[in-house]
Write an enzyme that holds these catalytic residues in place. Structure first.
Site, mmCIF file in Angstrom:
data_model
loop_
_atom_site.group_PDB
_atom_site.id
_atom_site.type_symbol
_atom_site.label_atom_id
_atom_site.label_comp_id
_atom_site.label_asym_id
_atom_site.label_seq_id
_atom_site.Cartn_x
_atom_site.Cartn_y
_atom_site.Cartn_z
ATOM 1 N N ILE A 1 -2.446 10.893 -2.655
ATOM 2 C CA ILE A 1 -3.638 11.455 -3.298
ATOM 3 C C ILE A 1 -4.519 10.383 -3.934
ATOM 4 O O ILE A 1 -5.578 10.694 -4.476
ATOM 5 C CB ILE A 1 -3.262 12.493 -4.377
ATOM 6 C CG1 ILE A 1 -2.315 11.888 -5.420
ATOM 7 C CG2 ILE A 1 -2.666 13.729 -3.747
ATOM 8 C CD1 ILE A 1 -1.995 12.830 -6.566
ATOM 9 N N GLY A 2 -4.128 9.127 -3.854
ATOM 10 C CA GLY A 2 -4.969 8.069 -4.409
ATOM 11 C C GLY A 2 -4.282 6.731 -4.354
ATOM 12 O O GLY A 2 -3.070 6.633 -4.159
ATOM 13 N N GLY B 1 -4.939 2.279 -5.709
ATOM 14 C CA GLY B 1 -5.755 1.293 -6.409
ATOM 15 C C GLY B 1 -5.015 -0.018 -6.514
ATOM 16 O O GLY B 1 -4.108 -0.308 -5.714
ATOM 17 N N GLY B 2 -5.390 -0.813 -7.531
ATOM 18 C CA GLY B 2 -4.809 -2.139 -7.658
ATOM 19 C C GLY B 2 -3.321 -2.126 -7.931
ATOM 20 O O GLY B 2 -2.609 -3.083 -7.615
ATOM 21 N N PHE B 3 -2.810 -1.053 -8.523
ATOM 22 C CA PHE B 3 -1.386 -0.973 -8.847
ATOM 23 C C PHE B 3 -0.547 -0.556 -7.643
ATOM 24 O O PHE B 3 0.642 -0.819 -7.576
ATOM 25 C CB PHE B 3 -1.166 0.050 -9.968
ATOM 26 C CG PHE B 3 -1.707 1.405 -9.626
ATOM 27 C CD1 PHE B 3 -2.968 1.774 -10.061
ATOM 28 C CD2 PHE B 3 -0.983 2.295 -8.863
ATOM 29 C CE1 PHE B 3 -3.481 3.013 -9.728
ATOM 30 C CE2 PHE B 3 -1.493 3.530 -8.526
ATOM 31 C CZ PHE B 3 -2.755 3.888 -8.965
ATOM 32 N N GLY B 4 -1.136 0.183 -6.694
ATOM 33 C CA GLY B 4 -0.373 0.728 -5.579
ATOM 34 C C GLY B 4 -0.911 2.087 -5.194
ATOM 35 O O GLY B 4 -2.119 2.282 -5.121
ATOM 36 N N VAL C 1 -0.617 6.592 -5.361
ATOM 37 C CA VAL C 1 -0.197 7.785 -6.081
ATOM 38 C C VAL C 1 0.112 8.890 -5.067
ATOM 39 O O VAL C 1 -0.675 9.131 -4.144
ATOM 40 C CB VAL C 1 -1.291 8.275 -7.057
ATOM 41 C CG1 VAL C 1 -0.841 9.548 -7.764
ATOM 42 C CG2 VAL C 1 -1.613 7.199 -8.077
ATOM 43 N N LYS D 1 3.334 7.610 -9.403
ATOM 44 C CA LYS D 1 2.585 6.361 -9.308
ATOM 45 C C LYS D 1 3.553 5.274 -8.838
ATOM 46 O O LYS D 1 4.489 4.903 -9.548
ATOM 47 C CB LYS D 1 2.018 6.026 -10.690
ATOM 48 C CG LYS D 1 0.984 4.932 -10.727
ATOM 49 C CD LYS D 1 0.428 4.841 -12.159
ATOM 50 C CE LYS D 1 -0.670 3.830 -12.265
ATOM 51 N NZ LYS D 1 -1.227 3.781 -13.641
ATOM 52 N N ASP E 1 -9.913 0.066 -20.499
ATOM 53 C CA ASP E 1 -10.411 0.303 -19.147
ATOM 54 C C ASP E 1 -10.830 1.763 -18.978
ATOM 55 O O ASP E 1 -10.462 2.423 -18.006
ATOM 56 C CB ASP E 1 -9.358 -0.075 -18.109
ATOM 57 C CG ASP E 1 -9.960 -0.253 -16.713
ATOM 58 O OD1 ASP E 1 -11.187 -0.450 -16.623
ATOM 59 O OD2 ASP E 1 -9.215 -0.192 -15.721
#
Length: 665
Positions: free
Chosen positions: A348-349, A351-354, A356, A370, A467
Site C-alpha cells: 500500500i506504499g 518510501g525511503g525506509f522501505g 508498507v 512497515k 518531518d
C-alpha cells in the site's frame, strides 16, 4: 569501543507508562443550560485564568456571578514551570475542560503531562481553602524495583515524610518542595510534592500523606509513580525530572547493595552540584579504585547484551495510565501469513525506509506493516527511534503502534491500519481533491494541530517531529487525520527552548530557515511545518510547486503577496471556496502566515494555534513576512531538480520521501 545494544532499552521503554497525562473529570452534581447565566459566568471565569495565573505566581482563585449562578474557580501550575509553559498548559486545559464538560456545573482537569502539569477547577460552590481528596488517580512505571525492598521502603518513606513536611510549611503563594535521597552510589530517589497554597499546613500535610498512602496501596515496588488529587499531588522517580526548589530537604546518604539500574526512558539521570560535592571525599580517598569501578560498571552495562537473534518479538501497548502495559507478541510467521508473505497485492506504499503492507491478523484485526529495507538510508537509528517514541504515544490524532518484530534479519513495525491513505493522496490530486469540502479540511487542520500539541506538551516526553508534511498525515474512515512517521523525530528536554543538531533531516519547503541554515531545533520547527501544511490544505498546492508545477512562485511567497494585496481568497482552492465560511478560510490563512514567520519568536506555540482555531473570538496579531526569501536564495536551485528531496548533512545525495502512496486498496 564496544557498540551499544539498544534492544534492552527498547523493551524497557515499551514497558513505560506515561505519568500524569492530562485528564478531565466532570462531576455529576448538576448541569446548566448552554445559553444561561451560569454558562456565561463560567466562560468569563475560565477566560480570566490564563493571564491571572502567571501574574499571581502560578496560583489564582476567583469567582464570577451571584447566588445560584455564581461560579468559583481555581488554577495552579507546577512550581518549577516557566511562565510560558504555565500559560500554555492553562490555555489548552481550558479548551479541553470546556469540550469534555460542556454543561456540567463542576469539573477538574489535571493537564499538560510532565512539562508541566497544571490543575484547573471550577464549581458552583466555594472550593478555595477546602481540602479535597477525591477524585484521585495513581500511576506508575511498569518496571519493578531490583533493590532490597525492605531497605528501599525505609529510605523512600523517610524521604516522602520529609518532603511532605517541607511542602506543607510553605507560604500562601506556594506550598511545594523537591527532595532526593541516595539509593546507591550511582542512583538517587527524587520526589516533587505540591499542595494548593490556600490549604492550611495541617491540611496540606494530611493531603500529601493520603496521596502517598494511595500510591503505596496500589503501586509500591514499581520504578517511579505519582498520585494526583484536587488539593495536592506528588511524583517520584529514579531520575531528576524537575528543577530543584530552593531550600528543599536533602536527606543523608544511604547506600544499598543493588546493581546500577537502567536510566528512565524519558530523561537521563542528572546530578546537580550538591550531589557531586557530596561524593568529593570518596573520590579523593580512592581515586584510582573509584575510576576503575566506574569504567568496569559502564563497560558491563554497555556490553552485557550483545546483539543476538531473537526467538520472539515483543509489543507493548499502553491502554490506560493506571494499568500495566498489555503485551502483544508478534512473530515473523504471523506477519508473513497476515501479509501473504509480503505479497505485492498487499503493498500500500513505499518510501525511503522501505515498503508498507496491509495485513490481517488471525483475530480479524487489519494492520499496516512497515518493512524496513536493508538498502534504506533510514536504518537502525530511525527504526529504534520510532519504536521508542511510538510505544509511549497515545492520541487520537497519532497513528497507533501495535508492535514490532525483529526476526530473520527483518525489521518490522506493526501499526493500526488507516484505510484512507494519506492527505497527500487527496489534497494534491485534481480529482480526489473534490472529496475535501471546507468542513472536512477544517477538521483535518484542527486534528493535525491537536496531534502536534500533544507531542509538544502532553506526551510522556516532549517530541519534535521534524518531518511534518502531507504524506505523513494519514486519514481514517471518517477522514480524521493521524500523524505518522516518527523515525526522524527528536526528544527534547523541557528546560531547553532550542537545541542545535548537525544532522538536518526533513523535506524541503517544510523546514524553517533557522533549522536549514544553523541546525537549530525547537517546537517552533514543527509550528513552521504546520503553517506550510495548513496553507497547502487551503490552496491545494504544494509548497514548492506552485503554478502548474513550475517554480515561478512558492506557496509562502504567493500567500504573503495575496495577503498584502488584500486578496487572500485568491489563494483558496476553488473546490473549498464553493461551500464554507470565507471568513473562516481567511482566518486560517492568517494563522498559517503567523506560523511561517521568519522570526522564530513571533511564531505562536501549538497551544496558541489550537486556541486560535477553536475560539474564533480571539483577535489574531498582524503577521510579519514569512521566511520565503531565504528559502528562494538557498534552496531553489536544489528544488528545481527535486522538489520533494529529503535533506541530511551526512548524505546530501539522499532523494527520498518518507511515504509515497500507491493508493488505497
Amino acid at each position: 569501543m564496544a557498540s551499544i545494544d539498544f534492544l534492552p532499552l527498547i523493551i524497557y521503554f515499551l514497558q513505560f507508562i506515561s505519568l500524569a497525562r492530562g485528564q478531565t473529570v466532570c462531576y455529576d452534581t448538576g448541569n446548566f443550560t448552554n445559553n444561561g447565566t451560569y454558562a456565561k459566568n463560567r466562560g468569563l471565569l475560565l477566560s480570566s485564568l490564563t493571564s491571572n495565573v502567571t501574574a499571581n505566581g502560578g496560583f489564582y482563585t476567583t469567582s464570577v456571578g451571584q447566588d445560584s449562578d455564581k461560579v468559583y474557580g481555581l488554577v495552579m501550575c507546577r512550581p518549577d514551570s516557566t511562565e510560558e509553559a504555565c500559560s500554555d498548559c492553562v490555555s489548552s486545559g481550558i479548551q479541553d475542560i470546556v469540550t469534555t464538560c460542556p454543561n456540567q456545573k463542576e469539573a477538574i482537569l489535571w493537564g499538560g503531562g510532565k512539562y508541566p502539569p497544571c490543575i484547573i477547577r471550577y464549581a458552583d460552590r466555594p472550593i478555595s481553602g477546602k481540602m479535597e481528596l477525591d477524585p484521585s488517580q495513581s500511576g506508575y512505571n511498569t518496571a519493578n524495583l531490583t533493590s532490597d525492598i525492605e531497605e528501599f521502603n525505609q529510605i523512600w518513606s523517610n524521604l516522602m515524610e520529609q518532603v511532605g513536611t517541607k511542602a506543607s510549611t510553605g507560604s500562601s503563594k506556594i506550598k511545594a518542595a523537591t527532595g532526593k535521597a541516595n539509593l546507591t552510589l550511582f542512583q538517587n530517589i527524587y520526589v516533587l510534592m505540591q499542595c494548593t497554597p490556600d490549604l492550611s499546613q495541617s491540611s496540606c500535610n494530611y493531603c500529601l500523606q493520603q496521596a502517598v498512602a494511595n500510591y503505596r496501596s496500589c503501586c509500591f515496588g514499581k520504578v517511579g509513580g505519582y498520585t494526583i488529587k484536587p488539593s495536592c499531588w506528588f511524583r517520584w522517580d529514579l531520575y531528576i525530572f524537575y528543577t530543584p526548589i530552593a531550600d528543599s530537604p536533602q536527606p543523608s546518604p544511604h547506600y544499598l547493595p543493588s546493581p546500577l539500574p537502567l536510566p528512565s526512558p524519558t530523561s537521563p539521570i542528572v546530578r546537580d552540584k550538591k550531589d557531586i560535592a557530596s561524593r568529593t571525599v570518596v573520590i579523593i580517598v580512592v581515586p584510582v579504585v573509584s575510576f576503575l569501578v566506574l569504567v568496569l560498571s559502564i563497560y558491563s552495562l554497555l556490553t552485557r547484551n550483545k546483539p543476538r537473534k531473537l526467538t520472539e518479538s515483543v509489543c507493548e501497548r499502553t491502554d490506560d495510565i493506571s494499568t500495566t502495559a498489555e503485551s502483544l507478541q508478534f512473530d515473523i510467521g504471523t506477519i508473513r501469513v497476515a501479509t501473504n508473505n509480503f505479497s505485492d497485492d498487499n503493498k500500500i506504499g513505499e518510501g525511503g525506509f522501505g515498503t508498507v503492507y496491509k495485513g490481517r491478523l488471525p483475530d480479524g484485526v487489519t494492520i499496516a506493516v512497515k518493512r524496513w529495507s536493508r538498502y534504506s538510508k533510514q536504518g537502525e537509528v530511525e527504526f529504534k527511534n520510532e519504536v521508542l517514541l511510538m510505544a509511549m504515544l497515545q492520541h487520537k490524532n497519532l497513528v497507533r503502534l501495535l508492535g514490532f518484530c525483529l526476526e530473520e534479519k527483518e525489521k518490522l513495525l506493526i501499526y493500526e491500519f488507516v484505510p484512507n491513505s494519506s492527505l497527500h493522496y487527496y489534497v494534491f490530486d485534481s480529482n480526489r481533491r473534490l472529496l475535501l469540502d471546507w468542513k472536512m479540511r477544517y477538521n483535518i487542520i484542527e486534528g493535525i494541530a491537536r496531534g502536534i500539541l500533544y507531542i509538544h506538551e502532553d506526551s510522556p516526553t516532549r517530541i519534535i517531529h521534524r518531518d511534518l508534511k502531507a504524506s505523513n498525515i494519514l486519514l481514517d474512515e471518517q477522514m480524521n487525520p493521524k500523524i505518522s512517521d516518527f523515525g526522524t523525530a527528536k526528544l527534547f528536554e523541557a528546560d531547553h527552548s532550542q537545541i542545535a543538531t548537525r544532522r538536518i533531516v526533513g523535506t524541503y519547503g517544510y523546514m524553517p530557515p533557522e533549522y536549514v541554515k544553523h541546525g537549530k531545533v525547537s517546537v517552533k520547527t514543527d509550528v513552521f511545518s504546520f503553517g506550510v501544511l495548513l496553507l497547502e490544505i487551503i490552496s491545494g498546492q504544494k509548497a514548492n510547486c506552485f503554478r502548474d508545477g513550475r517554480l515561478e512562485e512558492n506557496l509562502l511567497t504567493c500567500a504573503w503577496r495575496s495577503w498584502n494585496e488584500g486578496a487572500p481568497l485568491n489563494l483558496i482552492d476553488k473546490v473549498a471556496l464553493c461551500v464554507g465560511s470565507r471568513k473562516e478560510m481567511i482566518r486560517c490563512i492568517h494563522i498559517g502566515l503567523l506560523c511561517v514567520q521568519e522570526d522564530v519568536a513571533k511564531r505562536p506555540t501549538m497551544a496558541s494555534v489550537v486556541l486560535m482555531l477553536s475560539d474564533r473570538s480571539i483577535t489574531l496579531p498582524r503577521p510579519s513576512r514569512p521566511a520565503f526569501l531565504m528559502m528562494q536564495e538557498t534552496l531553489d536551485k536544489d528544488l528545481e531538480a527535486s522538489p520533494n528531496q529529503e535533506v541530511t548533512t551526512e548524505d546530501p545525495s539522499v532523494n527520498e520521501v518518507s511515504f509515497s502512496e500507491l493508493g488505497p486498496r
